[in-house]
Scaffold this active site. Structure first.
Site, PDB file in Angstrom:
ATOM      1  CG  HIS A 187      -0.362   0.203   2.521  1.00  0.00           C
ATOM      2  ND1 HIS A 187      -0.068  -0.835   3.379  1.00  0.00           N
ATOM      3  CD2 HIS A 187       0.020   1.330   3.163  1.00  0.00           C
ATOM      4  CE1 HIS A 187       0.448  -0.352   4.491  1.00  0.00           C
ATOM      5  NE2 HIS A 187       0.510   0.969   4.387  1.00  0.00           N
ATOM      6  CG  ASP A 218       0.108  -4.262   2.820  1.00  0.00           C
ATOM      7  OD1 ASP A 218       0.286  -3.623   1.763  1.00  0.00           O
ATOM      8  OD2 ASP A 218      -0.012  -3.715   3.930  1.00  0.00           O
ATOM      9  CB  SER A 297       3.213   1.591   6.149  1.00  0.00           C
ATOM     10  OG  SER A 297       2.065   1.883   6.908  1.00  0.00           O
TER      11      SER A 297
END
Length: 443
Positions: A187, A218, A297
């Site tokens: 993402h 992911d 992230s």
């Protein structure tokens, strides 16, 4: 030889000799035989040696030189000369300097002694700080300390920036190989043009390209063309236990090289994530209370030995959808065993394999024991090969309880294709066990 008389004049008494130079008065009158008084020398008479020429016992043939000091006129005396090495009388300045120096020395000594006695007696002012001691072991930053772990890991952590139509997406990543492969979240790079930039720990930057992505796990891999890189050390996410210390490293809120600490709060926590309109991501996550925010992230989650055990991916928040979320102590990371396998697939083939059990779940199982019910079983799939049928309720997979359909999906994808797992299920009222060899999805 002579008898004292002048042989030249035969009995005459020689006249007294006058010394050279004028101004010497004559001798006093002679005394009379039988006088009661002694002869008195005239005032200003010459010294006795000035009459040397009139000495009756003098050898008249011997040369003689008589020196009579001359009279010095007033005002013509020579200037006096002082010997510089001769000890002189002390001046007033010297006399005053000695007692001043003595007083200063005495005052200094007295003050030092007074302060020492006052400190010993407790009469001194407030003393700040404790006596110096050896620093504790933690402050010495040993390699196994949190500071030592952070020092080793930080050079391998990067900031990832990707340009897209919506602006710039920023996240974290870490160097997985010496030839420039970097692991991050899907993402972070999703929606980009395939071009990215990487900012290293020392502040330098380099362009990067996207090698491949796996939206369902992911995980994404990008590559930077740079030598001398230092890859991370991989750990074993299966060896983690609840309570183990961990560090989250990355660039939260664009604050590069940020390190936060916490513990493993839970294992195999089912995560179902994804953006509206995008793929749904399932994974059995590592839950931690380390502070993780937007920008973390894709960064590494490392254990107490500095080995990467997870990829920070999502956080839980109390805010409504669309609002900016912040850390509340609930962060989740993709297990590194799964992320490493997906990365190797992407580097080798450009895409990742998805692990499946060959069955579909239709809802939670009935009864107090929970579980998930199988709604469909592929005839030639792994579940069918292990003897599972439609209607069976899966209670545990490798000892992990199943309560929601997403639990089975997430936990199965945690394992690599070909892994053998134990399945405890209920068929009717009976509990049974079987072993299932998981497979890769055909697509």
């Amino acid at each position: 030889m002579t008898d004292g008389w002048d042989w030249r004049r035969g009995g005459e008494t020689p006249a007294p000799a006058s010394p050279p130079g004028a101004g010497v008065p004559p001798a006093g009158p002679p005394t009379t035989p039988g006088s009661d008084t002694a002869p008195t020398a005239a005032v200003g008479a010459s010294p006795w040696w000035s009459d040397a020429l009139g000495d009756p016992w003098r050898d008249p043939a011997a040369p003689a030189a008589v020196v009579v000091p001359g009279v010095v006129a007033v005002g013509t005396e020579p200037e006096p000369v002082t010997d510089p090495d001769a000890p002189g009388r002390p001046t007033l300045r010297h006399l005053l300097l000695i007692p001043v120096i003595t007083a200063l020395l005495a005052g200094t000594l007295g003050g030092a002694l007074g302060y020492a006695f006052a400190v010993r007696g407790g009469a001194a002012g407030t003393v700040l700080g404790a006596p110096a001691v050896d620093p504790p072991a933690l402050a010495q930053r040993k390699p196994e300390s949190l500071a030592g772990v952070a020092e080793r890991v930080l050079p391998s952590v990067v900031t990832v920036r990707v340009s897209s139509l919506g602006g710039i997406s920023e996240g974290s990543g870490f160097i997985a190989s010496a030839d420039g492969h970097v692991i991050t979240n899907d993402h972070v790079v999703a929606g980009g043009s395939g071009k990215a930039s990487v900012i290293f720990n020392d502040g330098t930057a380099a362009p990067a390209t996207v090698v491949g992505q796996d939206p369902e796990s992911d995980i994404a891999v990008i590559k930077v063309n740079r030598t001398g890189l230092r890859p991370v050390e991989f750990g074993d996410s299966e060896a983690l236990a609840v309570g183990d210390p961990v560090l989250a490293v990355g660039s939260p809120l664009s604050l590069a090289n940020t390190v936060t600490a916490g513990i493993v709060s839970a294992l195999d926590r089912t995560m179902q994530a994804g953006e509206p309109g995008g793929p749904v991501r399932y994974y059995a996550a590592i839950q931690t209370d380390a502070a993780v925010n937007h920008g973390n992230s894709g960064g590494p989650l490392v254990d107490g030995a500095g080995r990467v055990v997870g990829v920070n991916s999502t956080i839980k928040s109390l805010v409504a959808d669309g609002q900016e979320a912040g850390n509340i102590g609930l962060a989740f990371a993709i297990p590194i065993n799964q992320a490493k396998r997906v990365t190797q697939d992407i580097i080798g083939t450009g895409k990742a394999r998805r692990t499946v059990i060959g069955a579909q779940v239709g809802g939670p199982g009935a009864g107090a024991n929970g579980g998930v019910r199988l709604a469909a079983v592929e005839p030639s799939g792994p579940a069918a090969g292990a003897g599972l049928k439609v209607g069976d309720v899966i209670l545990k997979l490798n000892g992990r309880p199943m309560t929601e359909p997403t639990d089975l999906i997430a936990l199965v994808r945690k394992f690599a294709p070909g892994s053998v797992v134990t399945v405890e299920f209920r068929r009717g009222a009976a509990r049974q066990n079987t072993s299932v060899t998981l497979a890769a999805d055909a697509k």
